[in-house]
Design a protein around this motif. Structure first.
Motif, short mmCIF file in Angstrom:
data_model
loop_
_atom_site.label_atom_id
_atom_site.label_comp_id
_atom_site.label_asym_id
_atom_site.label_seq_id
_atom_site.Cartn_x
_atom_site.Cartn_y
_atom_site.Cartn_z
N GLN A 40 -6.27 1.27 -3.52
CA GLN A 40 -5.63 0.95 -2.24
C GLN A 40 -4.22 0.43 -2.44
O GLN A 40 -3.29 0.80 -1.72
CB GLN A 40 -6.45 -0.09 -1.47
CG GLN A 40 -5.82 -0.51 -0.14
CD GLN A 40 -6.57 -1.63 0.53
OE1 GLN A 40 -7.62 -2.06 0.04
NE2 GLN A 40 -6.06 -2.12 1.64
N THR A 45 0.83 -1.20 0.00
CA THR A 45 0.00 0.00 0.00
C THR A 45 0.86 1.25 0.00
O THR A 45 0.50 2.26 -0.61
CB THR A 45 -0.94 0.01 1.22
OG1 THR A 45 -1.77 -1.15 1.19
CG2 THR A 45 -1.83 1.25 1.22
N CYS A 53 -8.67 -6.42 1.18
CA CYS A 53 -8.98 -5.24 0.39
C CYS A 53 -10.10 -4.47 1.07
O CYS A 53 -11.12 -5.03 1.46
CB CYS A 53 -9.40 -5.65 -1.02
SG CYS A 53 -9.80 -4.25 -2.09
#
Length: 372
Positions: free
Chosen positions: A303, A92, A204
């Motif tokens: 993300q 991320t 997620c």
């Protein structure tokens, strides 16, 4: 009075006089009272400013600590939560992490790298028939000059029957063994990629509403492998490195993929390029470097960040071979499900069928009511 002959009358010459010269500035100072102010203004307004390109055009290099080492075997154990948390955090933030203890025999990797070096021994004349193009997602990268060819060479391999036929025509003795090794190695690599995707899918946060549209822009040709031959100590030069950065940023989305798994043992550094910056670190020995692709960024709603990874070899030890496997599963959208429940929707054809059945049922009930 005697007549004057026309021939004796002098003709008036044409006037070719040049315009008067422009006035020459006098050396005398102007009589304007604020002459000093005007002179200072002109000096500052006519001065060419020093132009500095912003970092967004060519981002500065930043050295960071090595990304976490993820033991692949822990993903199937009680320690999976901690390992997955590290994966999610690293991919991320910088879009990259290191994988160790992944179960692929080192002998298979070394033999594949050794036999892959033979691809670049094919003569330039024969390479011309297997050069990459918009119609061919495989083959040798076209070289436009001697300076570029000295930096690195590249060959894209994939499971394509046309590639097999073309390469067997120009490299009949070695391609069969090379292709067999690559098939075996790619099978093991895809198992790793599938397991990593499962871990990322389960963590997620949300799904992009436009993920399908983003992925439709790139034709999914399946998993491919970029094989690079790095000339020794070439990328240590800043000008060559700058060229490599720009080239990677321009060509970064040639192949749509979910993950990229890099085999680059012996690399001095590993560079991670993105639109926001450029970071470097020293990879661990025998680790596979994994970077996020455009597909996983799309289906995760941003993300997970899409980045481009590239190893750098600075030591004087001859040419080095690295491989970058672009893992692109055919069912990335349908299988990538976040923690949130999927919204249950009814498609337009289904709505039409339901409406038709309700209409028929209504007319049937009316008929029965009137009949009885």
């Amino acid at each position: 009075m005697a007549a004057v002959s026309p021939q004796s009358v002098p003709e008036k010459p044409l006037d070719f006089r040049a315009p008067p010269p422009s006035p020459i500035a006098s050396s005398r100072r102007s009589s304007v009272t604020n002459d000093d102010v005007l002179t200072e203004y002109l000096e500052h307004s006519l001065r060419v400013p020093d132009l500095i390109l912003p970092d967004k055009v060519f981002p500065r290099q930043k050295f960071i600590e090595n990304p976490p080492r993820i033991d692949f075997q822990t993903l199937n154990s009680e320690e999976s939560c901690d390992s997955v948390s590290k994966i999610v955090d690293s991919i991320t933030t910088i879009g990259c992490f290191q994988l160790v203890n992944y179960g692929i025999p080192s002998e298979l990797i070394k033999s594949a790298l050794a036999i892959a070096a033979g691809v670049f021994r094919v003569s330039p004349e024969k390479r011309a028939t297997v050069t990459r193009s918009p119609e061919k997602p495989y083959g040798f990268e076209e070289v436009h000059g001697e300076e570029e060819s000295e930096m690195s060479e590249e060959f894209v391999w994939c499971r394509d029957e046309n590639l097999k036929l073309e390469m067997e025509g120009i490299w009949p003795l070695g391609y069969s063994k090379f292709s067999e090794k690559m098939e075996t190695l790619l099978g093991d690599i895809e198992k790793l990629g599938e397991k990593i995707l499962v871990s990322l899918r389960e963590n997620c946060v949300r799904k992009s509403m436009h993920g399908d549209e983003i992925l439709e822009e790139h034709e999914n040709v399946g998993s491919v492998c970029h094989i690079h031959k790095h000339s020794h100590n070439i990328l240590a030069d800043f000008s060559s490195l700058r060229y490599d950065v720009i080239r990677m940023l321009i060509r970064g989305v040639d192949y749509s993929h979910a993950l990229c798994l890099h085999i680059c043992d012996g690399a001095s550094e590993f560079h991670v390029y993105s639109k926001k910056g450029w970071v470097s670190f020293c990879p661990d020995k025998d680790a596979i470097l994994i970077t996020a692709g455009d597909q996983i960024q799309a289906v995760s709603g941003g993300q997970y960040k899409h980045v481009i990874g590239r190893p750098v070899y600075k030591e004087e030890k001859g040419d080095c071979i690295s491989m970058a496997f672009l893992y692109a599963p055919q069912t990335i959208i349908t299988n990538f499900t976040p923690n949130l429940e999927k919204e249950k929707t009814i498609s337009l054809p289904q709505q039409f069928i339901v409406a038709l059945l309700l209409t028929l049922l209504y007319h049937f009930l009316v008929f029965v009511y009137k009949k009885f």
